[in-house]
Design a protein around this motif. Structure first.
Motif, PDB file in Angstrom:
ATOM      1  N   LEU A 237      41.934  37.341  40.636  1.00  0.00           N
ATOM      2  CA  LEU A 237      41.878  36.657  39.344  1.00  0.00           C
ATOM      3  C   LEU A 237      41.128  35.352  39.554  1.00  0.00           C
ATOM      4  N   ARG A 238      39.931  35.279  38.979  1.00  0.00           N
ATOM      5  CA  ARG A 238      39.096  34.090  39.121  1.00  0.00           C
ATOM      6  C   ARG A 238      39.122  33.312  37.819  1.00  0.00           C
ATOM      7  N   LYS A 239      39.681  32.096  37.847  1.00  0.00           N
ATOM      8  CA  LYS A 239      39.719  31.248  36.658  1.00  0.00           C
ATOM      9  C   LYS A 239      38.466  30.379  36.625  1.00  0.00           C
ATOM     10  N   HIS A 240      37.935  30.168  35.416  1.00  0.00           N
ATOM     11  CA  HIS A 240      36.682  29.454  35.252  1.00  0.00           C
ATOM     12  C   HIS A 240      36.898  28.106  34.585  1.00  0.00           C
ATOM     13  N   ALA A 241      35.975  27.194  34.845  1.00  0.00           N
ATOM     14  CA  ALA A 241      36.077  25.840  34.289  1.00  0.00           C
ATOM     15  C   ALA A 241      36.057  25.852  32.771  1.00  0.00           C
ATOM     16  N   THR A 242      35.488  26.898  32.189  1.00  0.00           N
ATOM     17  CA  THR A 242      35.424  27.010  30.733  1.00  0.00           C
ATOM     18  C   THR A 242      36.767  27.386  30.115  1.00  0.00           C
ATOM     19  N   GLY A 243      37.752  27.703  30.964  1.00  0.00           N
ATOM     20  CA  GLY A 243      39.066  28.091  30.474  1.00  0.00           C
ATOM     21  C   GLY A 243      39.298  29.584  30.482  1.00  0.00           C
ATOM     22  N   GLY A 244      38.246  30.366  30.723  1.00  0.00           N
ATOM     23  CA  GLY A 244      38.395  31.815  30.788  1.00  0.00           C
ATOM     24  C   GLY A 244      38.690  32.310  32.181  1.00  0.00           C
ATOM     25  N   TRP A 245      38.654  33.623  32.360  1.00  0.00           N
ATOM     26  CA  TRP A 245      38.921  34.205  33.671  1.00  0.00           C
ATOM     27  C   TRP A 245      38.268  35.570  33.789  1.00  0.00           C
ATOM     28  N   THR A 246      38.119  35.992  35.042  1.00  0.00           N
ATOM     29  CA  THR A 246      37.685  37.342  35.354  1.00  0.00           C
ATOM     30  C   THR A 246      38.737  37.961  36.270  1.00  0.00           C
ATOM     31  N   ALA A 247      39.239  39.131  35.906  1.00  0.00           N
ATOM     32  CA  ALA A 247      40.145  39.887  36.772  1.00  0.00           C
ATOM     33  C   ALA A 247      39.372  41.071  37.332  1.00  0.00           C
ATOM     34  N   VAL A 248      39.468  41.266  38.655  1.00  0.00           N
ATOM     35  CA  VAL A 248      38.836  42.414  39.319  1.00  0.00           C
ATOM     36  C   VAL A 248      39.948  43.169  40.023  1.00  0.00           C
ATOM     37  N   VAL A 249      40.154  44.429  39.642  1.00  0.00           N
ATOM     38  CA  VAL A 249      41.327  45.183  40.105  1.00  0.00           C
ATOM     39  C   VAL A 249      40.894  46.542  40.640  1.00  0.00           C
ATOM     40  N   GLY A 250      41.430  46.903  41.803  1.00  0.00           N
ATOM     41  CA  GLY A 250      41.239  48.239  42.339  1.00  0.00           C
ATOM     42  C   GLY A 250      42.395  49.135  41.930  1.00  0.00           C
ATOM     43  N   ALA A 251      42.089  50.397  41.602  1.00  0.00           N
ATOM     44  CA  ALA A 251      43.141  51.322  41.165  1.00  0.00           C
ATOM     45  C   ALA A 251      42.705  52.753  41.450  1.00  0.00           C
ATOM     46  N   PRO A 252      43.650  53.638  41.782  1.00  0.00           N
ATOM     47  CA  PRO A 252      43.308  55.062  41.852  1.00  0.00           C
ATOM     48  C   PRO A 252      42.968  55.574  40.463  1.00  0.00           C
ATOM     49  N   ASP A 253      42.206  56.665  40.413  1.00  0.00           N
ATOM     50  CA  ASP A 253      41.691  57.162  39.141  1.00  0.00           C
ATOM     51  C   ASP A 253      42.785  57.345  38.090  1.00  0.00           C
ATOM     52  N   GLU A 254      43.922  57.893  38.504  1.00  0.00           N
ATOM     53  CA  GLU A 254      44.974  58.197  37.536  1.00  0.00           C
ATOM     54  C   GLU A 254      45.631  56.950  36.954  1.00  0.00           C
ATOM     55  N   ALA A 255      45.394  55.774  37.576  1.00  0.00           N
ATOM     56  CA  ALA A 255      46.023  54.538  37.100  1.00  0.00           C
ATOM     57  C   ALA A 255      45.062  53.634  36.341  1.00  0.00           C
ATOM     58  N   VAL A 256      43.773  53.975  36.301  1.00  0.00           N
ATOM     59  CA  VAL A 256      42.781  53.066  35.732  1.00  0.00           C
ATOM     60  C   VAL A 256      43.076  52.750  34.265  1.00  0.00           C
ATOM     61  N   ALA A 257      43.376  53.757  33.449  1.00  0.00           N
ATOM     62  CA  ALA A 257      43.635  53.513  32.027  1.00  0.00           C
ATOM     63  C   ALA A 257      44.869  52.629  31.849  1.00  0.00           C
ATOM     64  N   ARG A 258      45.918  52.889  32.622  1.00  0.00           N
ATOM     65  CA  ARG A 258      47.139  52.081  32.517  1.00  0.00           C
ATOM     66  C   ARG A 258      46.844  50.625  32.872  1.00  0.00           C
ATOM     67  N   VAL A 259      46.066  50.409  33.941  1.00  0.00           N
ATOM     68  CA  VAL A 259      45.717  49.048  34.351  1.00  0.00           C
ATOM     69  C   VAL A 259      44.883  48.368  33.269  1.00  0.00           C
ATOM     70  N   ALA A 260      43.980  49.113  32.659  1.00  0.00           N
ATOM     71  CA  ALA A 260      43.157  48.537  31.596  1.00  0.00           C
ATOM     72  C   ALA A 260      44.019  48.044  30.435  1.00  0.00           C
ATOM     73  N   VAL A 261      44.978  48.844  30.034  1.00  0.00           N
ATOM     74  CA  VAL A 261      45.867  48.440  28.936  1.00  0.00           C
ATOM     75  C   VAL A 261      46.649  47.187  29.323  1.00  0.00           C
ATOM     76  N   GLU A 262      47.140  47.146  30.548  1.00  0.00           N
ATOM     77  CA  GLU A 262      47.878  45.958  31.022  1.00  0.00           C
ATOM     78  C   GLU A 262      47.008  44.710  30.930  1.00  0.00           C
ATOM     79  N   LEU A 263      45.739  44.821  31.351  1.00  0.00           N
ATOM     80  CA  LEU A 263      44.853  43.662  31.353  1.00  0.00           C
ATOM     81  C   LEU A 263      44.486  43.235  29.937  1.00  0.00           C
TER      82      LEU A 263
END
Length: 203
Positions: A120-146
């Motif tokens: 999780l990289r927080k930016h000076a502008t107040g936003g952020w970028t999350a980069v997450v690894g997941a097995p194929d079957e979990a990708v949709a679930r992780v997307a909803v969480e994010l």
């Protein structure tokens, strides 16, 4: 720029005001070394990509804000030394000029644990970028969480099948745009070679 430039792959993100020398994270993905770098604009991203290509990077993926002009600057700077993939919208994307401040990038790895394989990289502008690894079957679930956590954009790594990205798009149900990294014609052979090496355990 760090002296250690030997990486297998890199994800480059655009973020206004970013310093690509400082705004970077190195990740060991089961023996494959990746570096995530944030750059302020296309020319800066092109400089980063060229230097990483000089160091032998084998794959480059562009996320979070790249348009055709900025992506072309990177491709021209790399000069065919590594394949360059670009995140593109599936269906309707954000309107031109829309500012994304919180984005999520998900890369598919069978052995990944999305609870711990994340940056999780927080930016000076107040936003952020999350980069997450997941097995194929979990990708949709992780997307909803994010998205539930505030992500305004979900980007799927070029190593994931299009069908996985389609599942993500269905799961987020139109709440945010979804992109999938694709490979322009000049990068197809290099991307295929990287995939073969990855599957053979040599990437």
């Amino acid at each position: 720029m760090t002296e250690d430039r030997n990486f297998d792959e890199t994800f480059i993100f655009l973020e206004p005001g970013a310093d690509p020398d400082a705004d970077r994270v190195v990740v060991d993905n089961g023996g494959s070394r990746a570096v995530f770098v944030w750059a302020p604009d296309g020319p800066a991203a092109a400089r980063v990509a060229a230097e990483l290509a000089d160091g032998g990077v084998r794959l480059i993926e562009l996320y979070r804000g790249f348009d055709l002009t900025a992506a072309a600057q990177v491709i021209e700077a790399v000069g065919g030394r590594a394949p360059v993939g670009v995140a593109g919208h599936l269906g309707t994307g954000p309107a031109t000029g829309t500012r994304i401040s919180r984005s999520a990038t998900i890369y598919e790895r069978p052995e990944a644990d999305p609870g711990t394989d994340r940056v999780l990289r927080k930016h000076a502008t107040g936003g952020w970028t999350a980069v997450v690894g997941a097995p194929d079957e979990a990708v949709a679930r992780v997307a909803v969480e994010l998205v539930d956590s505030g992500a305004e954009l979900v980007e799927i790594c070029g190593g994931a099948p299009l069908t996985t990205a389609a599942q993500v798009r269905a799961a987020v149900d139109g709440r945010v745009p979804v992109t999938l990294v694709g490979w322009p014609f000049e990068s197809i052979d290099g991307a295929a070679a990287f995939k073969a090496a990855f599957q053979a355990g040599t990437a």
